[in-house]
Design a protein around this motif. Structure first.
Motif, PDB file in Angstrom:
ATOM      1  N   ILE A  35       0.832  -1.202   0.000  1.00  0.00           N
ATOM      2  CA  ILE A  35       0.000   0.000   0.000  1.00  0.00           C
ATOM      3  C   ILE A  35       0.870   1.257   0.000  1.00  0.00           C
ATOM      4  O   ILE A  35       0.610   2.220  -0.727  1.00  0.00           O
ATOM      5  CB  ILE A  35      -0.938   0.001   1.227  1.00  0.00           C
ATOM      6  N   GLY A  39       0.929   3.129  -3.382  1.00  0.00           N
ATOM      7  CA  GLY A  39       0.149   4.340  -3.153  1.00  0.00           C
ATOM      8  C   GLY A  39       0.942   5.591  -3.450  1.00  0.00           C
ATOM      9  O   GLY A  39       0.437   6.539  -4.059  1.00  0.00           O
ATOM     10  N   ALA A  46      -4.373  10.283   0.273  1.00  0.00           N
ATOM     11  CA  ALA A  46      -5.245   9.431   1.075  1.00  0.00           C
ATOM     12  C   ALA A  46      -6.692   9.564   0.664  1.00  0.00           C
ATOM     13  O   ALA A  46      -7.473   8.624   0.784  1.00  0.00           O
ATOM     14  CB  ALA A  46      -5.092   9.786   2.556  1.00  0.00           C
ATOM     15  N   PHE A 186      -3.287   6.317  -1.997  1.00  0.00           N
ATOM     16  CA  PHE A 186      -3.703   5.346  -0.983  1.00  0.00           C
ATOM     17  C   PHE A 186      -5.199   5.056  -1.052  1.00  0.00           C
ATOM     18  O   PHE A 186      -5.638   3.977  -0.665  1.00  0.00           O
ATOM     19  CB  PHE A 186      -3.343   5.859   0.409  1.00  0.00           C
ATOM     20  N   ALA A 190      -5.435   1.019  -1.031  1.00  0.00           N
ATOM     21  CA  ALA A 190      -5.937   0.366   0.185  1.00  0.00           C
ATOM     22  C   ALA A 190      -7.104  -0.584  -0.122  1.00  0.00           C
ATOM     23  O   ALA A 190      -7.051  -1.764   0.245  1.00  0.00           O
ATOM     24  CB  ALA A 190      -6.333   1.406   1.222  1.00  0.00           C
ATOM     25  N   SER A 254      -4.917   0.920   7.459  1.00  0.00           N
ATOM     26  CA  SER A 254      -4.939   1.902   6.366  1.00  0.00           C
ATOM     27  C   SER A 254      -5.641   3.186   6.808  1.00  0.00           C
ATOM     28  O   SER A 254      -5.227   4.288   6.439  1.00  0.00           O
ATOM     29  CB  SER A 254      -5.648   1.321   5.143  1.00  0.00           C
ATOM     30  N   PHE A 258      -2.763   5.822   6.843  1.00  0.00           N
ATOM     31  CA  PHE A 258      -2.833   6.552   5.575  1.00  0.00           C
ATOM     32  C   PHE A 258      -4.071   7.429   5.463  1.00  0.00           C
ATOM     33  O   PHE A 258      -4.314   8.016   4.412  1.00  0.00           O
ATOM     34  CB  PHE A 258      -2.791   5.560   4.404  1.00  0.00           C
TER      35      PHE A 258
END
Length: 383
Positions: A35, A39, A46, A186, A190, A254, A258
């Motif tokens: 991730i 990401g 995010a 992300f 995720a 996550s 994130f």
């Protein structure tokens, strides 16, 4: 049916998995490494809503520069920063403050793109710049064609101005749709890794089912005061608990690490729960079909990665092309990704993903039904 044998079988399977250090690494550590790096490569956002910064050096009086800037500024995914010198742009790209830079010499149609090509934001910026420049080039060609056909410069200019207005409206509409359809960074990796690692690690632990058969543990259980359905239920629940634990771990970490926003909790629970059932059915089926414990990790995880590729878990599905996208709907990952991405949009809830949940539940029912039939036959026979 007493629940004690089922609980005992689930507890025994979980204890066995907890002693597998390699398996724990791939369940606890590997998802977040993936991730993080993927990401960041896709933009590191995010929420998926950050605008990509692009530095531009151009003169306002230059018609080509004006047309290109108008296109770029109409794109809601881009943050255009006007700069005075080339070195400002190059320095911003080198330090990472800018995803890319565009240098437009006055009176020239030779534009220079500045980028490092080391991350997904830079590549995304390049794609958007290429689209904008391509549309401006098409308009310039239209001007030349109109003048070649006998139109006066004023008439050609009027036609081009009309074409620019109409195409700009289309560009704004298209860009807005693209922004709302696929998150970045992300926010994309995720959910993708929830599906990918839940399925892959479920397939990996299918080896324990083959190991239980090899050691004769299942036959010994059936020789005692344990019903066949208790063994079936215990083995299925063992895999389901692992799948749910894997998914919940990725989602919780996550969110904390994130700042990923998943959307409506009820809708997410329905999608992830349905996908966990699919993973469980696949794990039990593979564990029932293989003849030795070494075959399960050799077959299951590679198959899970291939299905993840088709379903868009390793890259945005629009990158893959229409043909692969259509194939992606033959696997559960494609439906799961569509559902989780839909739930990240404002105002979307369980009602927006009922079709995807229904498809996943249908796939789960099919896999579980087949796997239980195969598993029951293998229990009654030798390895």
């Amino acid at each position: 049916m007493s629940p004690s044998p089922v609980r005992a079988l689930v507890a025994a399977n979980l204890r066995r998995h907890s002693r597998d250090k390699v398996g724990l690494f791939f369940m606890v550590v590997m998802p977040f490494v993936t991730i993080l790096f993927v990401g960041m490569a896709l933009g590191g956002s995010a929420t998926g809503q950050d605008r990509i910064p692009i530095g531009v050096v151009a003169r306002d009086s230059d018609p080509v520069a004006t047309a290109v800037l108008r296109r770029l500024e109409a794109n809601p995914d881009l943050a255009i920063e006007r700069m005075d010198a080339e070195e400002q742009v190059r320095s911003g790209v080198r330090t990472g403050a800018l995803a890319a830079g565009l240098l437009i010499p006055p009176g020239s149609t030779d534009l220079e793109l500045v980028m490092t090509q080391t991350n997904g934001s830079g590549m995304a910026a390049r794609g958007m710049i290429d689209v904008a420049v391509g549309k401006v080039a098409a308009v310039l060609e239209a001007v030349r064609a109109a003048e070649a056909a006998g139109a006066s410069p004023a008439e050609a200019e009027a036609l081009v101005r009309k074409a620019q207005t109409e195409s700009a409206q289309v560009a704004v509409s298209t860009s807005g749709a693209a922004e709302s359809s696929t998150p970045r960074g992300f926010a994309y990796t995720a959910p993708a890794n929830v599906l990918l690692f839940t399925f892959v690690n479920s397939m990996a632990v299918a080896a324990a089912l083959a190991e239980s058969r090899r050691l004769g543990m299942i036959r010994r259980s059936l020789a005692g005061p344990v019903r066949e359905r208790s063994v079936l239920l215990g083995e299925v629940l063992s895999r389901l608990v692992i799948a749910v634990a894997q998914a919940c771990l990725i989602m919780v970490v996550s969110t904390l690490m994130f700042d990923v926003s998943w959307g409506d909790p009820l809708g997410v629970a329905a999608v992830v729960g349905s996908f966990c059932l699919v993973s469980t059915g696949a794990a039990v089926l593979v564990g029932s079909l293989v003849r030795s414990p070494s075959q399960a990790p050799a077959i299951g995880p590679p198959l899970g990665i291939v299905l993840g590729m088709l379903g868009g878990c390793l890259w945005p599905r629009e990158v893959a092309g229409e043909t692969l996208n259509m194939i992606g709907y033959l696997v559960p990952h494609g439906w799961g990704m569509d559902a989780l991405i839909t739930l990240t949009k404002p105002g979307k809830g369980l009602g927006s993903v009922l079709v995807e949940v229904a498809v996943l539940l249908g796939m789960a029912a099919l896999l579980l039904g087949i796997s239980l039939v195969v598993f029951r036959k293998r229990m009654r026979t030798s390895n």
